[in-house]
Design an enzyme around this catalytic site. Structure first.
Site, PDB file in Angstrom:
ATOM      1  CG  ASP A  18      42.610  43.758  33.411  1.00 16.67           C
ATOM      2  OD1 ASP A  18      43.844  43.696  33.339  1.00 16.67           O
ATOM      3  OD2 ASP A  18      41.859  42.933  32.881  1.00 16.67           O
ATOM      4  NE  ARG A  98      32.334  41.556  30.709  1.00 18.37           N
ATOM      5  CZ  ARG A  98      32.574  41.017  31.887  1.00 18.37           C
ATOM      6  NH1 ARG A  98      31.634  41.028  32.814  1.00 18.37           N
ATOM      7  NH2 ARG A  98      33.731  40.469  32.173  1.00 18.37           N
ATOM      8  CG  ASP A 127      34.148  40.760  28.192  1.00 20.02           C
ATOM      9  OD1 ASP A 127      33.154  40.222  27.668  1.00 20.02           O
ATOM     10  OD2 ASP A 127      34.684  40.333  29.228  1.00 20.02           O
ATOM     11  CB  SER A 179      42.195  36.230  32.683  1.00 21.26           C
ATOM     12  OG  SER A 179      41.161  37.139  32.377  1.00 21.26           O
TER      13      SER A 179
END
Length: 408
Positions: A18, A98, A127, A179
């Site tokens: 990404d 995060r 996220d 992922s």
């Protein structure tokens, strides 16, 4: 802000699929803006190798690698572990990383006088919420760019197409296109064959598991570990004083070798859908089990049960990106107050994916062998007659009323 006013963007950069394609995409779609890549080191180890060269080659002006490992462990992992917070069997490995990373992003954005912060989270995941709520907490009016909510790319295959077209090197291919998210606490796997819940994960396939082995491949001989805690915080492993971070890293090694901490779950995402993931959390699973065992002898019944109820709320706050909230802070204060006597040691046996308690002790233990023994003790068993009469009084009264009305 209008796109033309965005001249400098700070990008949360991992070097994965990404964020690798986001750098050229930002320059193409935001007037050739300067892109400053920021990678928060939360223990992803080899994933950081060659990251600066890759970021600059794909168009970033510079790369910051922030060492957040100690902060991540001490200020996020340990408070969550002390709370016993588990979200649907998930030990929150991505969730509490995060806000830690986002805090570092804002610090760099302010230092660089950036016009916006960009992340690579999809519009389907949790996220995006975790990053953006944390950014709002530290930089209320900072514009946020989320390419997955803007661009025409619809799938990871199309992302690979874009990368190939722009000569962006990738560590994955279409056959290994899971992922993944990795840090010192866990590794997650999503996508590909895991999207069909009828499929068994490829635990035995070389390269699928990265933090350990499947229980089938684990040794036939058990491994014993002894953890020591002070006020709920791990301070020593097998008699050797260590930081909490070093204990987790060593437990990852021991747990991984014994096939510990592998789960396959379908979880309820914040955005409303169910999603399947395979998680590896070897050290964290051991740490949670040891802490739970110590609490079982150190906490009184009322405190333990209330803490277990609140642990669900704590887990939901962490999972839903609400780390920087008054309620989470209040719950942490409650948890800390429960931990003052959670001091002692726990011995565990690790064997082929299993964690078996092998002993626990504390100078604050509320367990009394003299009282609980089946042998002779000072406990007066005749006291139970009066206790049962009082405890059962509501049942007796209810039965008397029923009997009276039945005979009318």
């Amino acid at each position: 802000m209008d796109k033309k006013d965005i001249k400098k963007v700070v990008l949360a950069y991992s070097g994965g699929l990404d964020t690798s394609i986001i750098i050229p995409w930002l320059k193409e779609n935001y007037n050739n803006c300067e892109v400053i890549a920021v990678s928060g080191n939360v223990g992803q180890a080899d994933e950081l190798e060659g990251l600066e060269e890759k970021a600059i080659k794909t168009g970033a002006s510079k790369l910051y690698i922030l060492d957040l490992t100690d902060e991540y462990v001490d200020e996020y992992i340990i408070p969550t572990m002390k709370a016993g917070a588990i979200y649907e069997d998930y030990l929150l490995g991505t969730s509490h990383a995060r806000p830690c990373i986002a805090k570092g992003l804002v610090e760099i954005a302010k230092k660089e006088n950036a016009d916006a912060i960009c992340h690579g989270c999809t519009g389907k995941g949790n996220d995006q919420v975790r990053f953006e709520l944390a950014i709002k907490h530290f930089a209320l009016n900072m514009p946020i760019i989320a390419p997955w909510r803007e661009w025409s790319i619809k799938s990871r295959d199309e992302e690979i197409d874009y990368a190939e077209k722009h000569n962006i090197p990738l560590k994955i291919n279409r056959e290994t296109n899971y992922s993944k998210d990795k840090n010192l606490w866990h590794l997650s796997h999503e996508g590909m064959d895991l999207e069909d819940t009828k499929n068994e994960p490829l635990y035995e396939k070389k390269g699928f598991l990265e933090m350990g082995v499947s229980p089938i491949s684990a040794p036939d001989k058990p491994t014993y570990v002894t953890l020591e805690f002070e006020s709920g915080i791990p301070v020593a492993l097998d008699g050797v004083k260590m930081s909490a971070k070093d204990i987790i890293l060593k437990l990852n090694e021991l747990g991984g070798k014994n096939g510990i901490g592998i789960i396959d779950i379908v979880e309820n995402r914040l955005v409303g859908m169910k999603c399947r993931g395979v998680y590896e959390t070897p050290g964290g699973t051991i740490l949670y089990r040891a802490h739970e065992a110590l609490e079982s002898i150190c906490l009184d019944k009322l405190t333990l049960h209330e803490k277990q109820r609140l642990s669900i709320t704590f887990a939901e706050l962490v999972y839903n990106g609400q780390w920087f909230t008054p309620l989470r802070e209040a719950l942490s204060a409650f948890v800390d107050s429960t931990q003052k006597n959670v001091t002692g040691w726990v011995k565990l046996k690790l064997y082929k994916g299993n964690i078996i308690k092998a002993g626990v002790d504390s100078k604050y233990s509320l367990y009394s062998e003299d009282i609980a023994t089946f042998g002779e003790s000072d406990y007066d068993q005749t006291d139970s007659r009066g206790f049962i009469n009082l405890y059962g009084l509501p049942i007796k009264v209810s039965a008397l009323v029923d009997e009276k009305n039945k005979n009318k």
